[in-house]
Write an enzyme that holds these catalytic residues in place. Sequence first.
Site, PDB file in Angstrom:
ATOM      1  N   HIS B  63       0.793  -1.187   0.057  1.00 49.06           N
ATOM      2  CA  HIS B  63       0.013  -0.195  -0.008  1.00 49.06           C
ATOM      3  C   HIS B  63       0.887   1.202   0.158  1.00 49.06           C
ATOM      4  CE1 HIS B  63      -3.370  -2.712   1.377  1.00 49.06           C
ATOM      5  NE2 HIS B  63      -3.676  -2.491   0.189  1.00 49.06           N
ATOM      6  N   ASP B  87     -10.147  -2.812  -0.096  1.00 48.54           N
ATOM      7  CA  ASP B  87      -9.572  -2.950   1.271  1.00 48.54           C
ATOM      8  C   ASP B  87      -9.266  -1.685   1.915  1.00 48.54           C
ATOM      9  OD1 ASP B  87      -6.968  -2.432   0.533  1.00 48.54           O
ATOM     10  OD2 ASP B  87      -6.782  -4.480  -0.499  1.00 48.54           O
ATOM     11  N   GLU B 107     -14.341   1.045  -6.743  1.00 49.12           N
ATOM     12  CA  GLU B 107     -14.658  -0.555  -6.560  1.00 49.12           C
ATOM     13  C   GLU B 107     -15.695  -1.198  -6.842  1.00 49.12           C
ATOM     14  OE1 GLU B 107     -12.261  -3.078  -4.796  1.00 49.12           O
ATOM     15  OE2 GLU B 107     -14.026  -4.149  -5.676  1.00 49.12           O
ATOM     16  N   ASP B 138     -17.981   0.036 -12.086  1.00 46.59           N
ATOM     17  CA  ASP B 138     -16.933  -0.397 -12.966  1.00 46.59           C
ATOM     18  C   ASP B 138     -15.901   0.527 -13.078  1.00 46.59           C
ATOM     19  OD1 ASP B 138     -15.302  -1.447 -14.827  1.00 46.59           O
ATOM     20  OD2 ASP B 138     -17.046  -2.056 -16.275  1.00 46.59           O
ATOM     21  N   GLY B 139     -14.643   0.133 -12.787  1.00 50.33           N
ATOM     22  CA  GLY B 139     -13.400   1.385 -13.014  1.00 50.33           C
ATOM     23  C   GLY B 139     -13.469   1.778 -14.494  1.00 50.33           C
ATOM     24  N   ASP B 156      -4.991  -0.467  -8.390  1.00 47.86           N
ATOM     25  CA  ASP B 156      -4.936  -1.540  -7.216  1.00 47.86           C
ATOM     26  C   ASP B 156      -5.661  -2.692  -7.440  1.00 47.86           C
ATOM     27  OD1 ASP B 156      -4.427  -2.795  -4.921  1.00 47.86           O
ATOM     28  OD2 ASP B 156      -5.147  -1.065  -3.699  1.00 47.86           O
ATOM     29  N   THR B 158      -6.678  -6.841  -8.871  1.00 47.45           N
ATOM     30  CA  THR B 158      -6.216  -8.205  -8.571  1.00 47.45           C
ATOM     31  C   THR B 158      -5.593  -8.491  -9.755  1.00 47.45           C
ATOM     32  OG1 THR B 158      -8.563  -8.956  -9.655  1.00 47.45           O
ATOM     33  CG2 THR B 158      -8.458  -8.902  -7.173  1.00 47.45           C
ATOM     34  N   PRO B 163     -12.299 -10.537 -12.649  1.00 45.46           N
ATOM     35  CA  PRO B 163     -12.995  -9.332 -12.723  1.00 45.46           C
ATOM     36  C   PRO B 163     -11.833  -8.208 -13.195  1.00 45.46           C
ATOM     37  CG  PRO B 163     -13.150  -9.802 -10.532  1.00 45.46           C
ATOM     38  CD  PRO B 163     -12.705 -11.210 -11.321  1.00 45.46           C
TER      39      PRO B 163
END
Lengths: 277, 277
Positions: B63, B87, B107, B138-139, B156, B158, B163
């Site tokens: 982070h 998160d 997010e 949706d970004g 940031d 996954t 997704p």
Amino acid sequence: MELWFTEKDTVPGLALSVKVNKVLHREKTDFQDLAIVDTPIFGRMLFLDNIIMTNIKDEFVYHEMISHVALNTHPNPQKVLVIGGGDGGAIREIIKHPKVEKAVLVEIDRRVVETSKEYLPEIACGLDDPKVEVLYEDGIKYVNEHKNEFDVIIVDSTDPIGPAVGLFESNFYKSCYDSLKEDGIFVAQTESPYYNEELIPQIQKNLRALYPITKLYLAFIPTYPGGCWSFTMGCKKYDPETVDLSNWPGYPTRYYNPEIHKAAFVLPNFVRELIKE
Amino acid sequence: MELWFTEKDTVPGLALSVKVNKVLHREKTDFQDLAIVDTPIFGRMLFLDNIIMTNIKDEFVYHEMISHVALNTHPNPQKVLVIGGGDGGAIREIIKHPKVEKAVLVEIDRRVVETSKEYLPEIACGLDDPKVEVLYEDGIKYVNEHKNEFDVIIVDSTDPIGPAVGLFESNFYKSCYDSLKEDGIFVAQTESPYYNEELIPQIQKNLRALYPITKLYLAFIPTYPGGCWSFTMGCKKYDPETVDLSNWPGYPTRYYNPEIHKAAFVLPNFVRELIKE
């Protein structure tokens, strides 16, 4: 059937598993359990007492970083001693340096050398070089009997359990200090700063009692716990961070370069905190 | 009975296992499998689709390093966008920077935010800050609708499966470029250079087509495969390697410092080779 090897217990609560194609060799030597396995991801791997020692894919990182930082800090590293390191990887790197005239490997377990020569020739290939002397004896005894002799001493040991325990003790560090010439450099692998919050400061403390310059540096090694590995240096005269590397001879490396040499000493705050005086 | 979680398949032939005290929460959200487990070694951990996302012990590295390098390269990072990062760890870091006036988190999965607030308050603690806006959408759609607006965009995400696939594609990179102001900075987590020899050069190539300055930097993250993690930056104007950091405001960090900022861009030879033009 899928075969996997799992390294457990080196860090409690953490395990690294590697898929295995084939176990090529396994024996109990006089000192430890030795295995060579072939894996899809790392190629051939050497295990001692069920702990990953080295492997074809990422061994260059460890062997370059344990050798070239000290060798290129010393202006004239003619005579180099390796304690442990029976796979030969550090030796292969050391003899790349044009100023090295003699490299002595003192490995307690003859079978590590012999098995590495047979199954890991990419790593062990320097062991038969005429500049290299390989001795099968106790490294602690050896340094006690060789005073004021080496420009660089590299401690390429296993973890501080089993046969390597004595290589993390202050008596041994004092013997290495005495075995170095008056401007000599000591370097040892000193585990991960993420998982050894007691060991690393203790080593620093022990070396600070001997050397005017004591430093820790880091490298990325995927097969060691945490992937973040530390090396600790004690220097009688030369500072690895301020040394002029503009004349680096420039032999082939896959990880090391003069910029990495310097950057490896730049530490995250939590590591600075760990080794602060 | 010992309970262990094993992350498999992110890198074929490699697995990381963590001893588990207790599974605290598990659900199938609209987007993914979400789990929170308590472990002796890393404390609480967040998993998405059985892959380790973050944990109490080492989350500070990821982070801090995904946030502060860009924030301290930009002379005035007033408005910052985070895509993913539910998160809240990146947000917690971003709002430490005294020049940040607004941070938007986009997010896609509301349950990641809600679950992190409940089980990982040390990480999610910045999400209720008045400077922070949290949007569940949706970004990709969001950046398409917000042009010339942000000083810094942080992806940031996954891994590039499930997704997040679209967040590694060149159309998305172009939309982010357009969503940045004329001197904006883009940064994304871009996996491990040890195991992504195709993805990392491809991302570099895609960003080089957009930004005059494109750079990769590294950090030590024990719980991601290999422990060596890369971030890729695209900068319209400011160079993160030559920026003057002598006036760094000096808020509290556990990994980042101005020297690490610069050293993180110093790459081993094999990584230089991977991204060479």
